[in-house]
Design an enzyme around this catalytic site. Sequence first.
Site, mmCIF file in Angstrom:
data_model
loop_
_atom_site.group_PDB
_atom_site.id
_atom_site.type_symbol
_atom_site.label_atom_id
_atom_site.label_comp_id
_atom_site.label_asym_id
_atom_site.label_seq_id
_atom_site.Cartn_x
_atom_site.Cartn_y
_atom_site.Cartn_z
ATOM 1 N N GLY A 189 20.291 -2.523 14.963
ATOM 2 C CA GLY A 189 19.469 -2.372 16.159
ATOM 3 C C GLY A 189 18.934 -0.960 16.308
ATOM 4 O O GLY A 189 17.793 -0.759 16.753
ATOM 5 N N GLU A 193 -4.598 3.857 -3.739
ATOM 6 C CA GLU A 193 -4.640 4.168 -5.179
ATOM 7 C C GLU A 193 -4.557 2.892 -6.019
ATOM 8 O O GLU A 193 -4.141 2.915 -7.177
ATOM 9 C CB GLU A 193 -3.503 5.118 -5.579
ATOM 10 N N THR A 206 -13.949 3.868 -1.736
ATOM 11 C CA THR A 206 -13.841 2.563 -1.069
ATOM 12 C C THR A 206 -14.989 2.319 -0.098
ATOM 13 O O THR A 206 -15.424 3.221 0.619
ATOM 14 C CB THR A 206 -12.501 2.471 -0.329
ATOM 15 N N ALA A 262 -16.295 -3.078 -1.206
ATOM 16 C CA ALA A 262 -15.895 -2.629 -2.548
ATOM 17 C C ALA A 262 -14.656 -1.762 -2.418
ATOM 18 O O ALA A 262 -14.736 -0.578 -2.096
ATOM 19 C CB ALA A 262 -17.021 -1.839 -3.211
#
Length: 387
Positions: free
Chosen positions: A341, A364, A125, A129
């Site tokens: 809660g 992924e 990554t 890109a």
Amino acid sequence: MIRDTQTLEALLATVTRFVHEQLVPAEALVAEADAIPAGLIEQMKSIGLFGLTIPEKYGGLGLTVEEEVRLVFELCRTSPAFRSIVGTNLGIGSQGILIDGTPTQKDRYLPKLASGETIASFALTEPEAGSDAASLRTTARREGDVYVLNGTKRYITNAPQAGVFTVMARTGTADQRAAGVSAFIVDADTPGITLGRIDRKMGLKGSHTCDVIFENCRVPAENLIGGVEGKGFATAMKTLDKGRIHIAAVAVGAAQRMLDDALRYAAERKQFGQPIGEFQLVQAMLADSRTELYAARCMVIDAAQKRDRGEAHSTEAACVKLFASEMCGRVANRTVQIFGGAGYMTECGVERFYRDVRLLRIYEGTSQIQQLVIARNMLREFERANG
């Protein structure tokens, strides 16, 4: 593909005991400190968790994919951060070397990854890109017997702890897209590598990501995975197909943990003089979660078996990653709702899982990318059958 049921059951029992006795009690500490204690990591090494998927000849356990996912179901009944520290060695950090590496590359790196001596990281990554991996801009220019890498990788899991990176870089021109991408093994101590600050994330405390910057980083040509340029994108996709099945198994394990907690709370928490589990709308949330979890578990095992048999499974990997990660998000949402809660308070730990599992729908390959992969594969299959 289960090779030896008795041995697998013994391994699963060991991991289950480790999870309940060691990891679950440490969840709050890891979340508070944003770090996994070194002692727990050493125990993970001794059990063999870093080398589950690496062949025995390199010091790993050599699990089949079906064996792997069954173990991940158990390992992930605790904070996903624990799985994350070993996950890159089991999947994206090692599989490129295992699938397409040369014998020399395998002999050099896989034993260290199997033992946990070295933590691997997968650098694909980039700032521009991510989902479109074929458009990456990091370059690798050949100069004699080295490649010179320049570029920035983003959100790289385990980068701060990594001893080695699998790096995707462009050896061809930009208009070549996927055909111009190559894969490299880059030692973390190579001059020219700089790490960015550790990212501050919504969840998954104890699992670290950061930028990895390459500035005239000189990598030996012998570290080109497979010794062939232009094969990096294919290597990444093969790695991600397996990784998607693994992440789907992570989703199943985490969802099972949350459902167990929700069921226990519904059976014990009383309102109007009776356990809230007696109320039909609470029962509906429990039933929907159990149904979806069952479906996801079956899908994961089926996809794993297809890969073990050597059958085409890219579509199934995308299907199961899409369904299981989305399922896990729905189970997390229902679990918080059942706790009411209390589920919004940090003391119960439910809100932590709610934040942690949100990432499963992103890495992924996002859910939207899985949809594109599935649809495009369907259309290709139709064209082949009716061409």
